[in-house]
Design a protein around this motif. Structure first.
Motif, PDB file in Angstrom:
ATOM      1  N   SER A 336       0.975  -1.133   0.059  1.00 17.17           N
ATOM      2  CA  SER A 336      -0.059  -0.011   0.140  1.00 17.17           C
ATOM      3  C   SER A 336       0.747   1.339  -0.014  1.00 17.17           C
ATOM      4  N   SER A 337       1.920   1.462   0.504  1.00 23.22           N
ATOM      5  CA  SER A 337       2.933   2.395   0.404  1.00 23.22           C
ATOM      6  C   SER A 337       3.628   2.584  -0.843  1.00 23.22           C
ATOM      7  N   ARG A 338       4.308   1.465  -1.281  1.00 22.04           N
ATOM      8  CA  ARG A 338       5.222   1.703  -2.396  1.00 22.04           C
ATOM      9  C   ARG A 338       4.719   1.360  -3.633  1.00 22.04           C
ATOM     10  N   GLY A 339       3.586   0.626  -3.912  1.00 21.43           N
ATOM     11  CA  GLY A 339       3.106   0.125  -4.866  1.00 21.43           C
ATOM     12  C   GLY A 339       3.752  -1.003  -5.571  1.00 21.43           C
ATOM     13  N   LEU A 340       3.875  -1.137  -6.756  1.00 18.48           N
ATOM     14  CA  LEU A 340       4.405  -2.258  -7.595  1.00 18.48           C
ATOM     15  C   LEU A 340       5.997  -2.233  -7.522  1.00 18.48           C
ATOM     16  N   ASN A 341       6.458  -3.406  -7.115  1.00 17.13           N
ATOM     17  CA  ASN A 341       7.971  -3.500  -7.013  1.00 17.13           C
ATOM     18  C   ASN A 341       8.506  -4.724  -7.806  1.00 17.13           C
ATOM     19  N   GLY A 342       8.916  -4.666  -9.151  1.00 16.76           N
ATOM     20  CA  GLY A 342       9.183  -5.565  -9.858  1.00 16.76           C
ATOM     21  C   GLY A 342       8.613  -5.355 -11.242  1.00 16.76           C
ATOM     22  N   SER A 343       8.834  -6.284 -12.127  1.00 18.42           N
ATOM     23  CA  SER A 343       8.688  -6.323 -13.476  1.00 18.42           C
ATOM     24  C   SER A 343       7.783  -7.378 -13.972  1.00 18.42           C
ATOM     25  N   LEU A 344       6.452  -7.119 -14.460  1.00 15.87           N
ATOM     26  CA  LEU A 344       5.682  -8.022 -14.717  1.00 15.87           C
ATOM     27  C   LEU A 344       5.730  -8.222 -16.302  1.00 15.87           C
ATOM     28  N   LYS A 345       6.495  -7.699 -17.071  1.00 13.02           N
ATOM     29  CA  LYS A 345       6.422  -7.943 -18.673  1.00 13.02           C
ATOM     30  C   LYS A 345       6.646  -9.458 -18.971  1.00 13.02           C
ATOM     31  N   GLU A 346       6.002  -9.692 -19.932  1.00  6.67           N
ATOM     32  CA  GLU A 346       6.005 -10.957 -20.678  1.00  6.67           C
ATOM     33  C   GLU A 346       7.415 -11.469 -20.630  1.00  6.67           C
ATOM     34  N   ASN A 347       7.941 -12.560 -20.284  1.00  6.85           N
ATOM     35  CA  ASN A 347       9.300 -12.980 -20.456  1.00  6.85           C
ATOM     36  C   ASN A 347       9.197 -14.131 -21.679  1.00  6.85           C
ATOM     37  N   ARG A 348       9.406 -13.376 -22.955  1.00  7.12           N
ATOM     38  CA  ARG A 348       9.241 -14.094 -23.988  1.00  7.12           C
ATOM     39  C   ARG A 348      10.379 -14.541 -24.274  1.00  7.12           C
ATOM     40  N   VAL A 349      10.618 -15.669 -25.188  1.00  3.95           N
ATOM     41  CA  VAL A 349      11.963 -16.273 -25.656  1.00  3.95           C
ATOM     42  C   VAL A 349      12.786 -15.136 -26.445  1.00  3.95           C
ATOM     43  N   GLU A 350      13.995 -14.990 -25.971  1.00  2.00           N
ATOM     44  CA  GLU A 350      14.872 -13.909 -26.492  1.00  2.00           C
ATOM     45  C   GLU A 350      15.712 -14.723 -27.478  1.00  2.00           C
ATOM     46  N   SER A 351      16.391 -15.531 -27.053  1.00  2.00           N
ATOM     47  CA  SER A 351      17.737 -15.901 -27.974  1.00  2.00           C
ATOM     48  C   SER A 351      17.791 -17.397 -28.054  1.00  2.00           C
ATOM     49  N   SER A 352      16.923 -17.915 -27.460  1.00  2.00           N
ATOM     50  CA  SER A 352      16.902 -19.633 -27.511  1.00  2.00           C
ATOM     51  C   SER A 352      15.487 -20.258 -27.238  1.00  2.00           C
ATOM     52  N   MET A 353      15.403 -21.433 -27.761  1.00  2.00           N
ATOM     53  CA  MET A 353      14.100 -22.121 -27.726  1.00  2.00           C
ATOM     54  C   MET A 353      14.613 -23.600 -27.369  1.00  2.00           C
ATOM     55  N   HIS A 354      15.385 -24.040 -26.605  1.00  2.00           N
ATOM     56  CA  HIS A 354      16.103 -25.271 -26.234  1.00  2.00           C
ATOM     57  C   HIS A 354      15.078 -26.026 -25.592  1.00  2.00           C
ATOM     58  N   GLY A 355      14.653 -27.368 -25.945  1.00  5.07           N
ATOM     59  CA  GLY A 355      13.594 -27.980 -25.085  1.00  5.07           C
ATOM     60  C   GLY A 355      12.182 -27.819 -25.354  1.00  5.07           C
ATOM     61  N   VAL A 356      12.109 -26.869 -26.614  1.00  3.02           N
ATOM     62  CA  VAL A 356      10.701 -26.580 -26.991  1.00  3.02           C
ATOM     63  C   VAL A 356      10.209 -27.469 -28.150  1.00  3.02           C
ATOM     64  N   THR A 357       9.537 -28.043 -28.316  1.00  5.96           N
ATOM     65  CA  THR A 357       8.956 -28.708 -29.570  1.00  5.96           C
ATOM     66  C   THR A 357       7.727 -28.193 -29.902  1.00  5.96           C
ATOM     67  N   LEU A 358       7.672 -27.825 -31.290  1.00  3.60           N
ATOM     68  CA  LEU A 358       6.476 -27.219 -32.210  1.00  3.60           C
ATOM     69  C   LEU A 358       5.756 -28.405 -32.704  1.00  3.60           C
ATOM     70  N   LYS A 359       4.462 -28.088 -32.789  1.00  4.17           N
ATOM     71  CA  LYS A 359       3.831 -28.945 -33.709  1.00  4.17           C
ATOM     72  C   LYS A 359       3.523 -27.975 -35.076  1.00  4.17           C
ATOM     73  N   VAL A 360       3.770 -28.551 -36.189  1.00  2.67           N
ATOM     74  CA  VAL A 360       3.865 -27.827 -37.390  1.00  2.67           C
ATOM     75  C   VAL A 360       3.074 -28.379 -38.361  1.00  2.67           C
ATOM     76  N   VAL A 361       2.067 -27.814 -38.908  1.00  3.29           N
ATOM     77  CA  VAL A 361       1.135 -28.156 -39.891  1.00  3.29           C
ATOM     78  C   VAL A 361       1.335 -27.719 -41.282  1.00  3.29           C
ATOM     79  N   THR A 362       1.537 -28.484 -42.271  1.00  3.08           N
ATOM     80  CA  THR A 362       1.903 -28.360 -43.606  1.00  3.08           C
ATOM     81  C   THR A 362       1.125 -28.738 -44.732  1.00  3.08           C
TER      82      THR A 362
END
Length: 835
Positions: A336-362
Motif C-alpha cells: 500500500s505504501s510503495r506500490g508495484l515492486n518488480g517487472s511483470l513484462k512477459e518473459n518471452r523467448v529472446e535468443s533460444s528455444m532449447h527444449g521446445v517442441t513445436l507442432k507444425v502443420v503443412t
C-alpha cells in the motif's frame, strides 16, 4: 454484554457486520471486525452503516480490499488494452466499480462475464448461442483474462476452457484472490496452458523465530509462528487476522493497566430502555487505535481512518521461457505504501528455444514442401524450400518440431459461418503452433493469426504451354487461299490463249490486205503467248506484241491485275510472317483478359482466388481487366475454369489450351522441372506480398522468428536456398522463357524452304525436259535416211539426214552481194524460208 464487555472481536460477513456495527455504535463497544468469505470467492469491501452521532466504534482489522489497485497496476505494466473479467456468481460486482472507472479513464476495453457454479453449462451455452465469428472474437478476447473466482471454481473453469479449445499456449490469465494456498496455486498452474499469473496476499514474517514469537515481552505460542510446524500455512487469512486482533486487544488492555486508566466493564442490556452506553468505550477505543503490534500478518494499527492499512501482495506466475506452467516464481510484489515492486513484462523467448517442441502443420506444394524419400520403417520426412528455412531456424534457435499434413489439403479461407478451414483453421483451433508451406501473408489472415517476416517475395504468374511453331515449308503460299492460287494459275493460260487468238487474227488480217506483208512470226504461237503472259505476271517483261488496240487492252488489264495481286501478296506475306514470329500474344493480365483462345483460372478457395475476387468485384476499380478476369475465373462458381489444387492446374495447362494463374514461385519451378520444357511463364515478378511462417495469434515466437529470418536474409543464406530450388538454368532455361524478344528475331530457314523447293523442282524439271528433248531428237536423226541423186535424176533409197534444226546441226549462211552495202532482215528471213 450482561456479564460486562471490554471489546468485541468478530469474523463474519458484511451483513452480520452491519448488524453488529449498529449494536456496538449504540453501546459504545470497541469492535474489531475481520471480514470473512466462507466460499473462497474474492471479497469486496463491506459498506458499513454510518453512525448516528458520527462516532464510529467499528475498526477494520483486515485491510480494505486493494485487489482493484493491484489489478490496475498489473494490466498497466503488461500493456493490456483489451481483456475480459470473469467473476463468480457469488461475487459482489459492485466491488469492481472503482476498477472499471479507472480503466475507462485510461481507455481500456474491459468486458465482464459472470461464471455460474455449473461451469460446464456456461461453456455449452457459449457454443450453442454464439455464432462462429462471434466465438472467434470471444476466443481472441479470452487470450487476456482476469479470474475473480474461488480456487475450486477457477480450476473447473480453466479445465473446461482447455477442453473446449478456448485456451491455448498464447493465453495469459490472471487469477486474483487474497486467499489461495500453495497447493491450490499449483493445481491452477498445472491445469492452465500458456501463462498464468496469480495475485495473492502475503505476510512478511521475520526470519528469527525467537523475535517473531515475542510480542511486547510476552512469548506467544510457537505453534502458529514457527514455520517448521507448518501450521501457519494451513490457516485461513481471516484466522490470521483474528489472532492478531486478539493480540492487539490484549496489548491495549495491558497498556490500560499500566496507565491505571482502567474503566470497569459495564453490564449492558439492549432490552432495557434505561440501559446507557458504556462510558469507558471511547477511552478503550482510543487506546486500541493508538496501539501498534507486529503479529502473524505483519504490522497492525488503526491510525488511518479506523482501518488497518498494512497489506502486501505477491504476484507469482510462469513465463514462456519455462515449460508452460511447471515452475512458478515470484515476479513482483505490491504494498500500500510503495506500490508495484518488480517487472511483470512477459518473459518471452529472446535468443533460444532449447527444449521446445513445436507442432507444425503443412501442405504439399512444390518446391516449398515435398515428401522426401523415406527409409522403410522411418517416419515420413519432408523436403523443400520452406522445410530448409524451418530447419535453418531450428538449427539456430535449438527447437524441435513435429510436422503433419492438413487433412482437407487447403491453405485456409473463411467459411460462410465465420470459421476457417485448412492450415489457418488448425492454427485458430490451437491444434498447431506453426503452419508452413507456400502460405501467403494476406490482411484477412492477419486478422485471425500472426505471421513472421516474409522469407520470399510473392506474385501471381501465368503458366501456359509454349506455342508450337508449325513448320510448313510452303508457308509463303499462306497469304492466299488455295482457291485464289487456282484462279491465278488458271488465269495465265486463259489470257495466253486470248493473246494467241488475237495475234492470229491480226496475222490473217495482214495477209488478206493488198501489198507485200511479212510472213508470220514465231511469236504468234500459243507457247510464246503463254510465256509472254507468265513473264508479265512475274514482272519480267516480254516481247512486244501490242500490235492492235485489242491486244493493248488485254495486256493493260493483265498488268493491272498483276499489280494488284503482287501488292496484295506482299502485304499479306509481311503480316503473316509478323504473326508467325510471335512467341505468344499473352504477356500480361490485360492481354489475357482480351483474348478468347485460351481459357484460364486458378485454385478455388485460395488466396489468389480471393485476390481476383476482391479486385474484380471492387466498384472503385477503374481498370476493367480484373472484372473480366474474375468473370472467367468464377464461371459457374469456379467449376468450369478453376481447379481444385495446383497439380491439376499445371497438368491442365500442359495438356489443354489453358492458362493457370498461380504463385510465381510455384509456376517457375514447374517450368524449370518440366520433362519436355513445354511451359512458359508470364507475369510481373514485383509484389508487395510475400510468404511467411504462420503462427497462432499472439504467439511468443513471432518476433524471434522474424528476427532470425532477417538475419538469414542479411547473411545471404536465403538467396543460396532460393538458387537451390529455383536455378536460372535447370533442366529448362527460365531466362529464355521470359526474356525472349521476338521483335528482332530473324526468319528461319523453314520459312523459305518452299521457295527453295520450287526452285529445285524447276531445275529438276528443266534437266528432265532437256534430257527428253535430247533423246527424242537423237531418235529422229537415226530414223531419217538421206536421198542421193543419180545421173538419171532418180533418188536413191539412202537415208537422208534430218534438217539441221532437228538433228542439232549448225549452218552458217553467207549472203554475198558486191553491189549492196547492207543486207536487209526481210531478205534474210525470205532466203531462210526458201532454204
Amino acid at each position: 454484554m450482561n456479564q460486562g464487555i471490554l471489546a468485541l472481536v468478530s469474523s463474519t460477513g458484511c451483513a452480520s457486520a452491519n448488524a453488529l456495527q449498529s449494536l456496538t455504535d449504540a453501546m459504545h463497544i470497541p469492535h474489531l471486525f475481520i471480514q470473512r468469505n466462507g466460499d473462497g470467492t474474492p471479497r469486496t469491501a463491506c459498506q458499513l452503516n454510518p453512525s448516528p452521532d458520527g462516532e464510529r466504534y467499528t475498526l477494520a482489522a483486515r485491510p480494505p480490499v486493494r485487489l482493484n489497485d493491484v489489478m490496475l497496476a498489473l494490466v498497466s505494466e503488461l500493456h493490456w488494452h483489451k481483456f475480459i473479467v470473469f467473476y463468480d456468481s457469488e461475487y459482489d460486482i459492485r466491488g469492481l466499480q472503482t476498477f472499471l472507472d479507472q480503466a475507462s479513464r485510461q481507455g481500456l476495453d474491459v468486458s465482464l462475464q459472470m461464471v455460474d457454479r455449473n461451469v460446464s453449462k456456461v461453456f455449452s451455452t457459449l457454443f450453442s448461442t454464439m455464432r462462429m465469428e462471434e466465438l472467434n472474437r470471444y476466443r481472441d478476447t479470452l487470450r487476456r483474462a482476469i479470474l475473480l473466482l474461488s480456487p475450486q471454481a477457477a480450476q473447473s473453469f480453466i479445465h473446461q476452457a482447455v477442453e473446449t479449445n478456448l485456451a491455448s499456449k498464447d493465453s495469459h490469465w490472471v487469477y486474483a484472490n487474497e486467499e489461495v494456498s500453495d497447493a491450490e496455486m499449483m493445481e491452477l498452474v498445472h491445469s492452465a496452458l500458456g501463462r498464468m499469473t496469480i495475485i495473492r496476499q502475503v505476510f512478511p514474517l521475520l526470519r528469527d523465530t525467537n523475535i517473531r514469537c515475542m510480542r511486547n515481552n510476552h512469548r506467544i505460542s510457537s505453534l502458529p509462528c514457527d514455520p517448521q510446524e507448518g501450521y501457519l500455512q494451513s490457516l485461513e487469512v481471516s484466522n490470521l487476522y483474528l489472532y492478531d486482533s486478539v493480540l492487539m486487544l490484549a496489548n491495549a488492555f495491558y497498556r490500560k493497566l499500566e496507565d491505571r486508566k482502567w474503566h470497569s466493564m459495564a453490564s449492558l442490556n439492549c432490552m432495557r430502555k434505561s440501559t446507557k452506553p458504556w462510558n469507558g468505550g471511547w477511552s478503550m477505543l482510543d487506546t486500541i487505535q493508538k496501539g501498534r503490534i507486529t503479529g502473524l500478518t505483519g504490522t497492525m494499527d488503526f491510525r488511518s481512518n479506523g482501518a488497518n492499512s498494512h497489506v502486501q501482495f505477491e504476484i507469482l506466475g510462469t513465463s514462456y521461457s519455462e515449460t508452460f506452467g511447471k515452475d512458478v516464481k515470484r515476479l513482483a510484489t505490491w504494498d500500500s505504501s510503495r506500490g508495484l515492486n518488480g517487472s511483470l513484462k512477459e518473459n518471452r523467448v529472446e535468443s533460444s528455444m532449447h527444449g521446445v517442441t513445436l507442432k507444425v502443420v503443412t501442405l504439399l506444394e512444390e518446391p516449398f514442401v515435398m515428401v522426401a524419400e523415406n527409409i522403410l520403417g522411418q517416419t515420413k520426412r519432408y523436403k523443400g524450400f520452406s522445410i530448409d528455412v524451418l530447419d535453418a531456424l531450428s538449427r539456430i534457435l535449438g527447437f524441435k518440431y513435429d510436422i503433419y499434413q492438413v487433412e482437407d489439403g487447403k491453405y485456409g479461407s473463411i467459411l460462410p459461418n465465420g470459421s476457417w478451414n485448412g492450415m489457418i483453421g488448425e492454427l485458430i483451433g490451437k491444434k498447431a503452433d506453426v503452419a508452413i508451406s507456400a502460405i501467403t501473408i494476406t490482411p484477412e489472415r492477419e486478422g485471425v493469426i500472426d505471421f513472421s517476416k516474409r522469407y520470399l517475395d510473392y506474385s501471381v504468374g501465368i503458366l501456359m504451354r509454349k506455342s508450337q511453331e508449325n513448320i510448313n515449308i510452303f508457308s509463303l503460299l499462306a497469304p492466299f487461299d488455295l482457291a485464289v492460287w487456282a484462279c491465278i494459275a488458271a488465269a495465265i493460260p486463259v489470257v495466253g490463249v486470248m493473246i494467241f487468238l488475237l495475234r492470229r487474227i491480226q496475222s490473217v488480217r495482214a495477209q488478206t490486205l493488198p501489198g507485200p506483208h511479212p510472213p508470220p512470226s514465231v511469236t504468234t504461237s500459243l507457247q510464246s503467248a503463254v510465256w509472254i503472259v507468265y513473264g508479265a505476271f512475274m514482272q519480267q517483261g516480254g516481247d512486244s506484241i501490242m500490235g492492235s488496240v485489242a491486244l493493248r487492252i488485254v495486256m493493260g488489264s493483265w498488268w493491272l491485275f498483276t499489280l494488284i495481286v503482287c501488292s496484295s501478296y506482299t502485304a499479306n506475306l509481311a503480316a503473316y510472317l509478323t504473326v508467325s514470329r510471335m512467341d505468344n500474344a499473352v504477356r500480361t493480365f490485360q492481354d489475357l483478359s482480351k483474348q478468347m483462345d485460351l481459357s484460364y483460372g486458378t485454385v478455388r478457395d485460395s488466396a489468389v482466388f480471393e485476390h481476383f475476387r476482391v479486385k474484380g468485384t471492387n466498384p472503385l476499380e477503374q481498370d476493367s481487366t480484373f472484372s473480366e478476369l474474375w468473370r472467367t475465373i468464377n464461371k459457374n462458381q469456379g467449376q468450369d475454369n478453376s481447379v481444385a489444387d495446383p497439380a491439376e492446374g499445371i497438368l491442365r495447362a500442359k495438356t489443354q489450351p489453358y492458362a493457370f494463374l498461380w504463385d510465381m514461385a510455384v509456376v517457375e519451378y514447374a517450368t524449370l522441372t518440366d520433362s519436355d520444357c513445354s511451359f512458359t511463364v508470364r507475369g510481373n515478378s514485383i509484389s508487395s506480398k510475400g510468404y511467411g511462417l504462420a503462427l497462432q495469434h499472439g504467439s511468443p515466437y513471432r518476433d524471434l522468428f522474424s528476427q532470425k529470418i532477417l538475419e538469414l536474409q542479411e547473411k545471404g543464406e536465403l538467396d543460396i536456398l532460393k538458387q537451390k530450388w529455383w536455378p536460372r538454368k535447370g533442366r529448362c532455361d527460365l531466362d529464355s522463357q521470359s526474356d525472349a524478344q521476338p521483335e528482332g528475331r530473324a526468319l528461319r530457314l523453314h520459312s523459305f524452304a518452299g521457295v527453295f523447293c520450287i526452285l529445285a523442282a524447276g531445275l529438276l524439271l528443266a534437266c528432265l525436259v532437256a534430257a527428253l528433248e535430247t533423246w527424242w531428237n537423237s531418235q529422229r536423226c537415226r530414223r531419217a535416211q538421206p536421198k542421193e541423186v543419180t545421173a538419171s535424176g532418180a533418188a536413191a533409197d539412202k537415208p537422208r539426214p534430218a534438217p539441221w534444226h532437228d538433228c542439232g546441226a549448225t549452218a552458217t549462211l553467207y549472203f554475198m552481194d558486191p553491189d549492196a552495202t547492207d543486207v536487209s532482215p526481210d531478205l534474210v528471213e525470205l532466203q531462210y524460208t526458201q532454204l
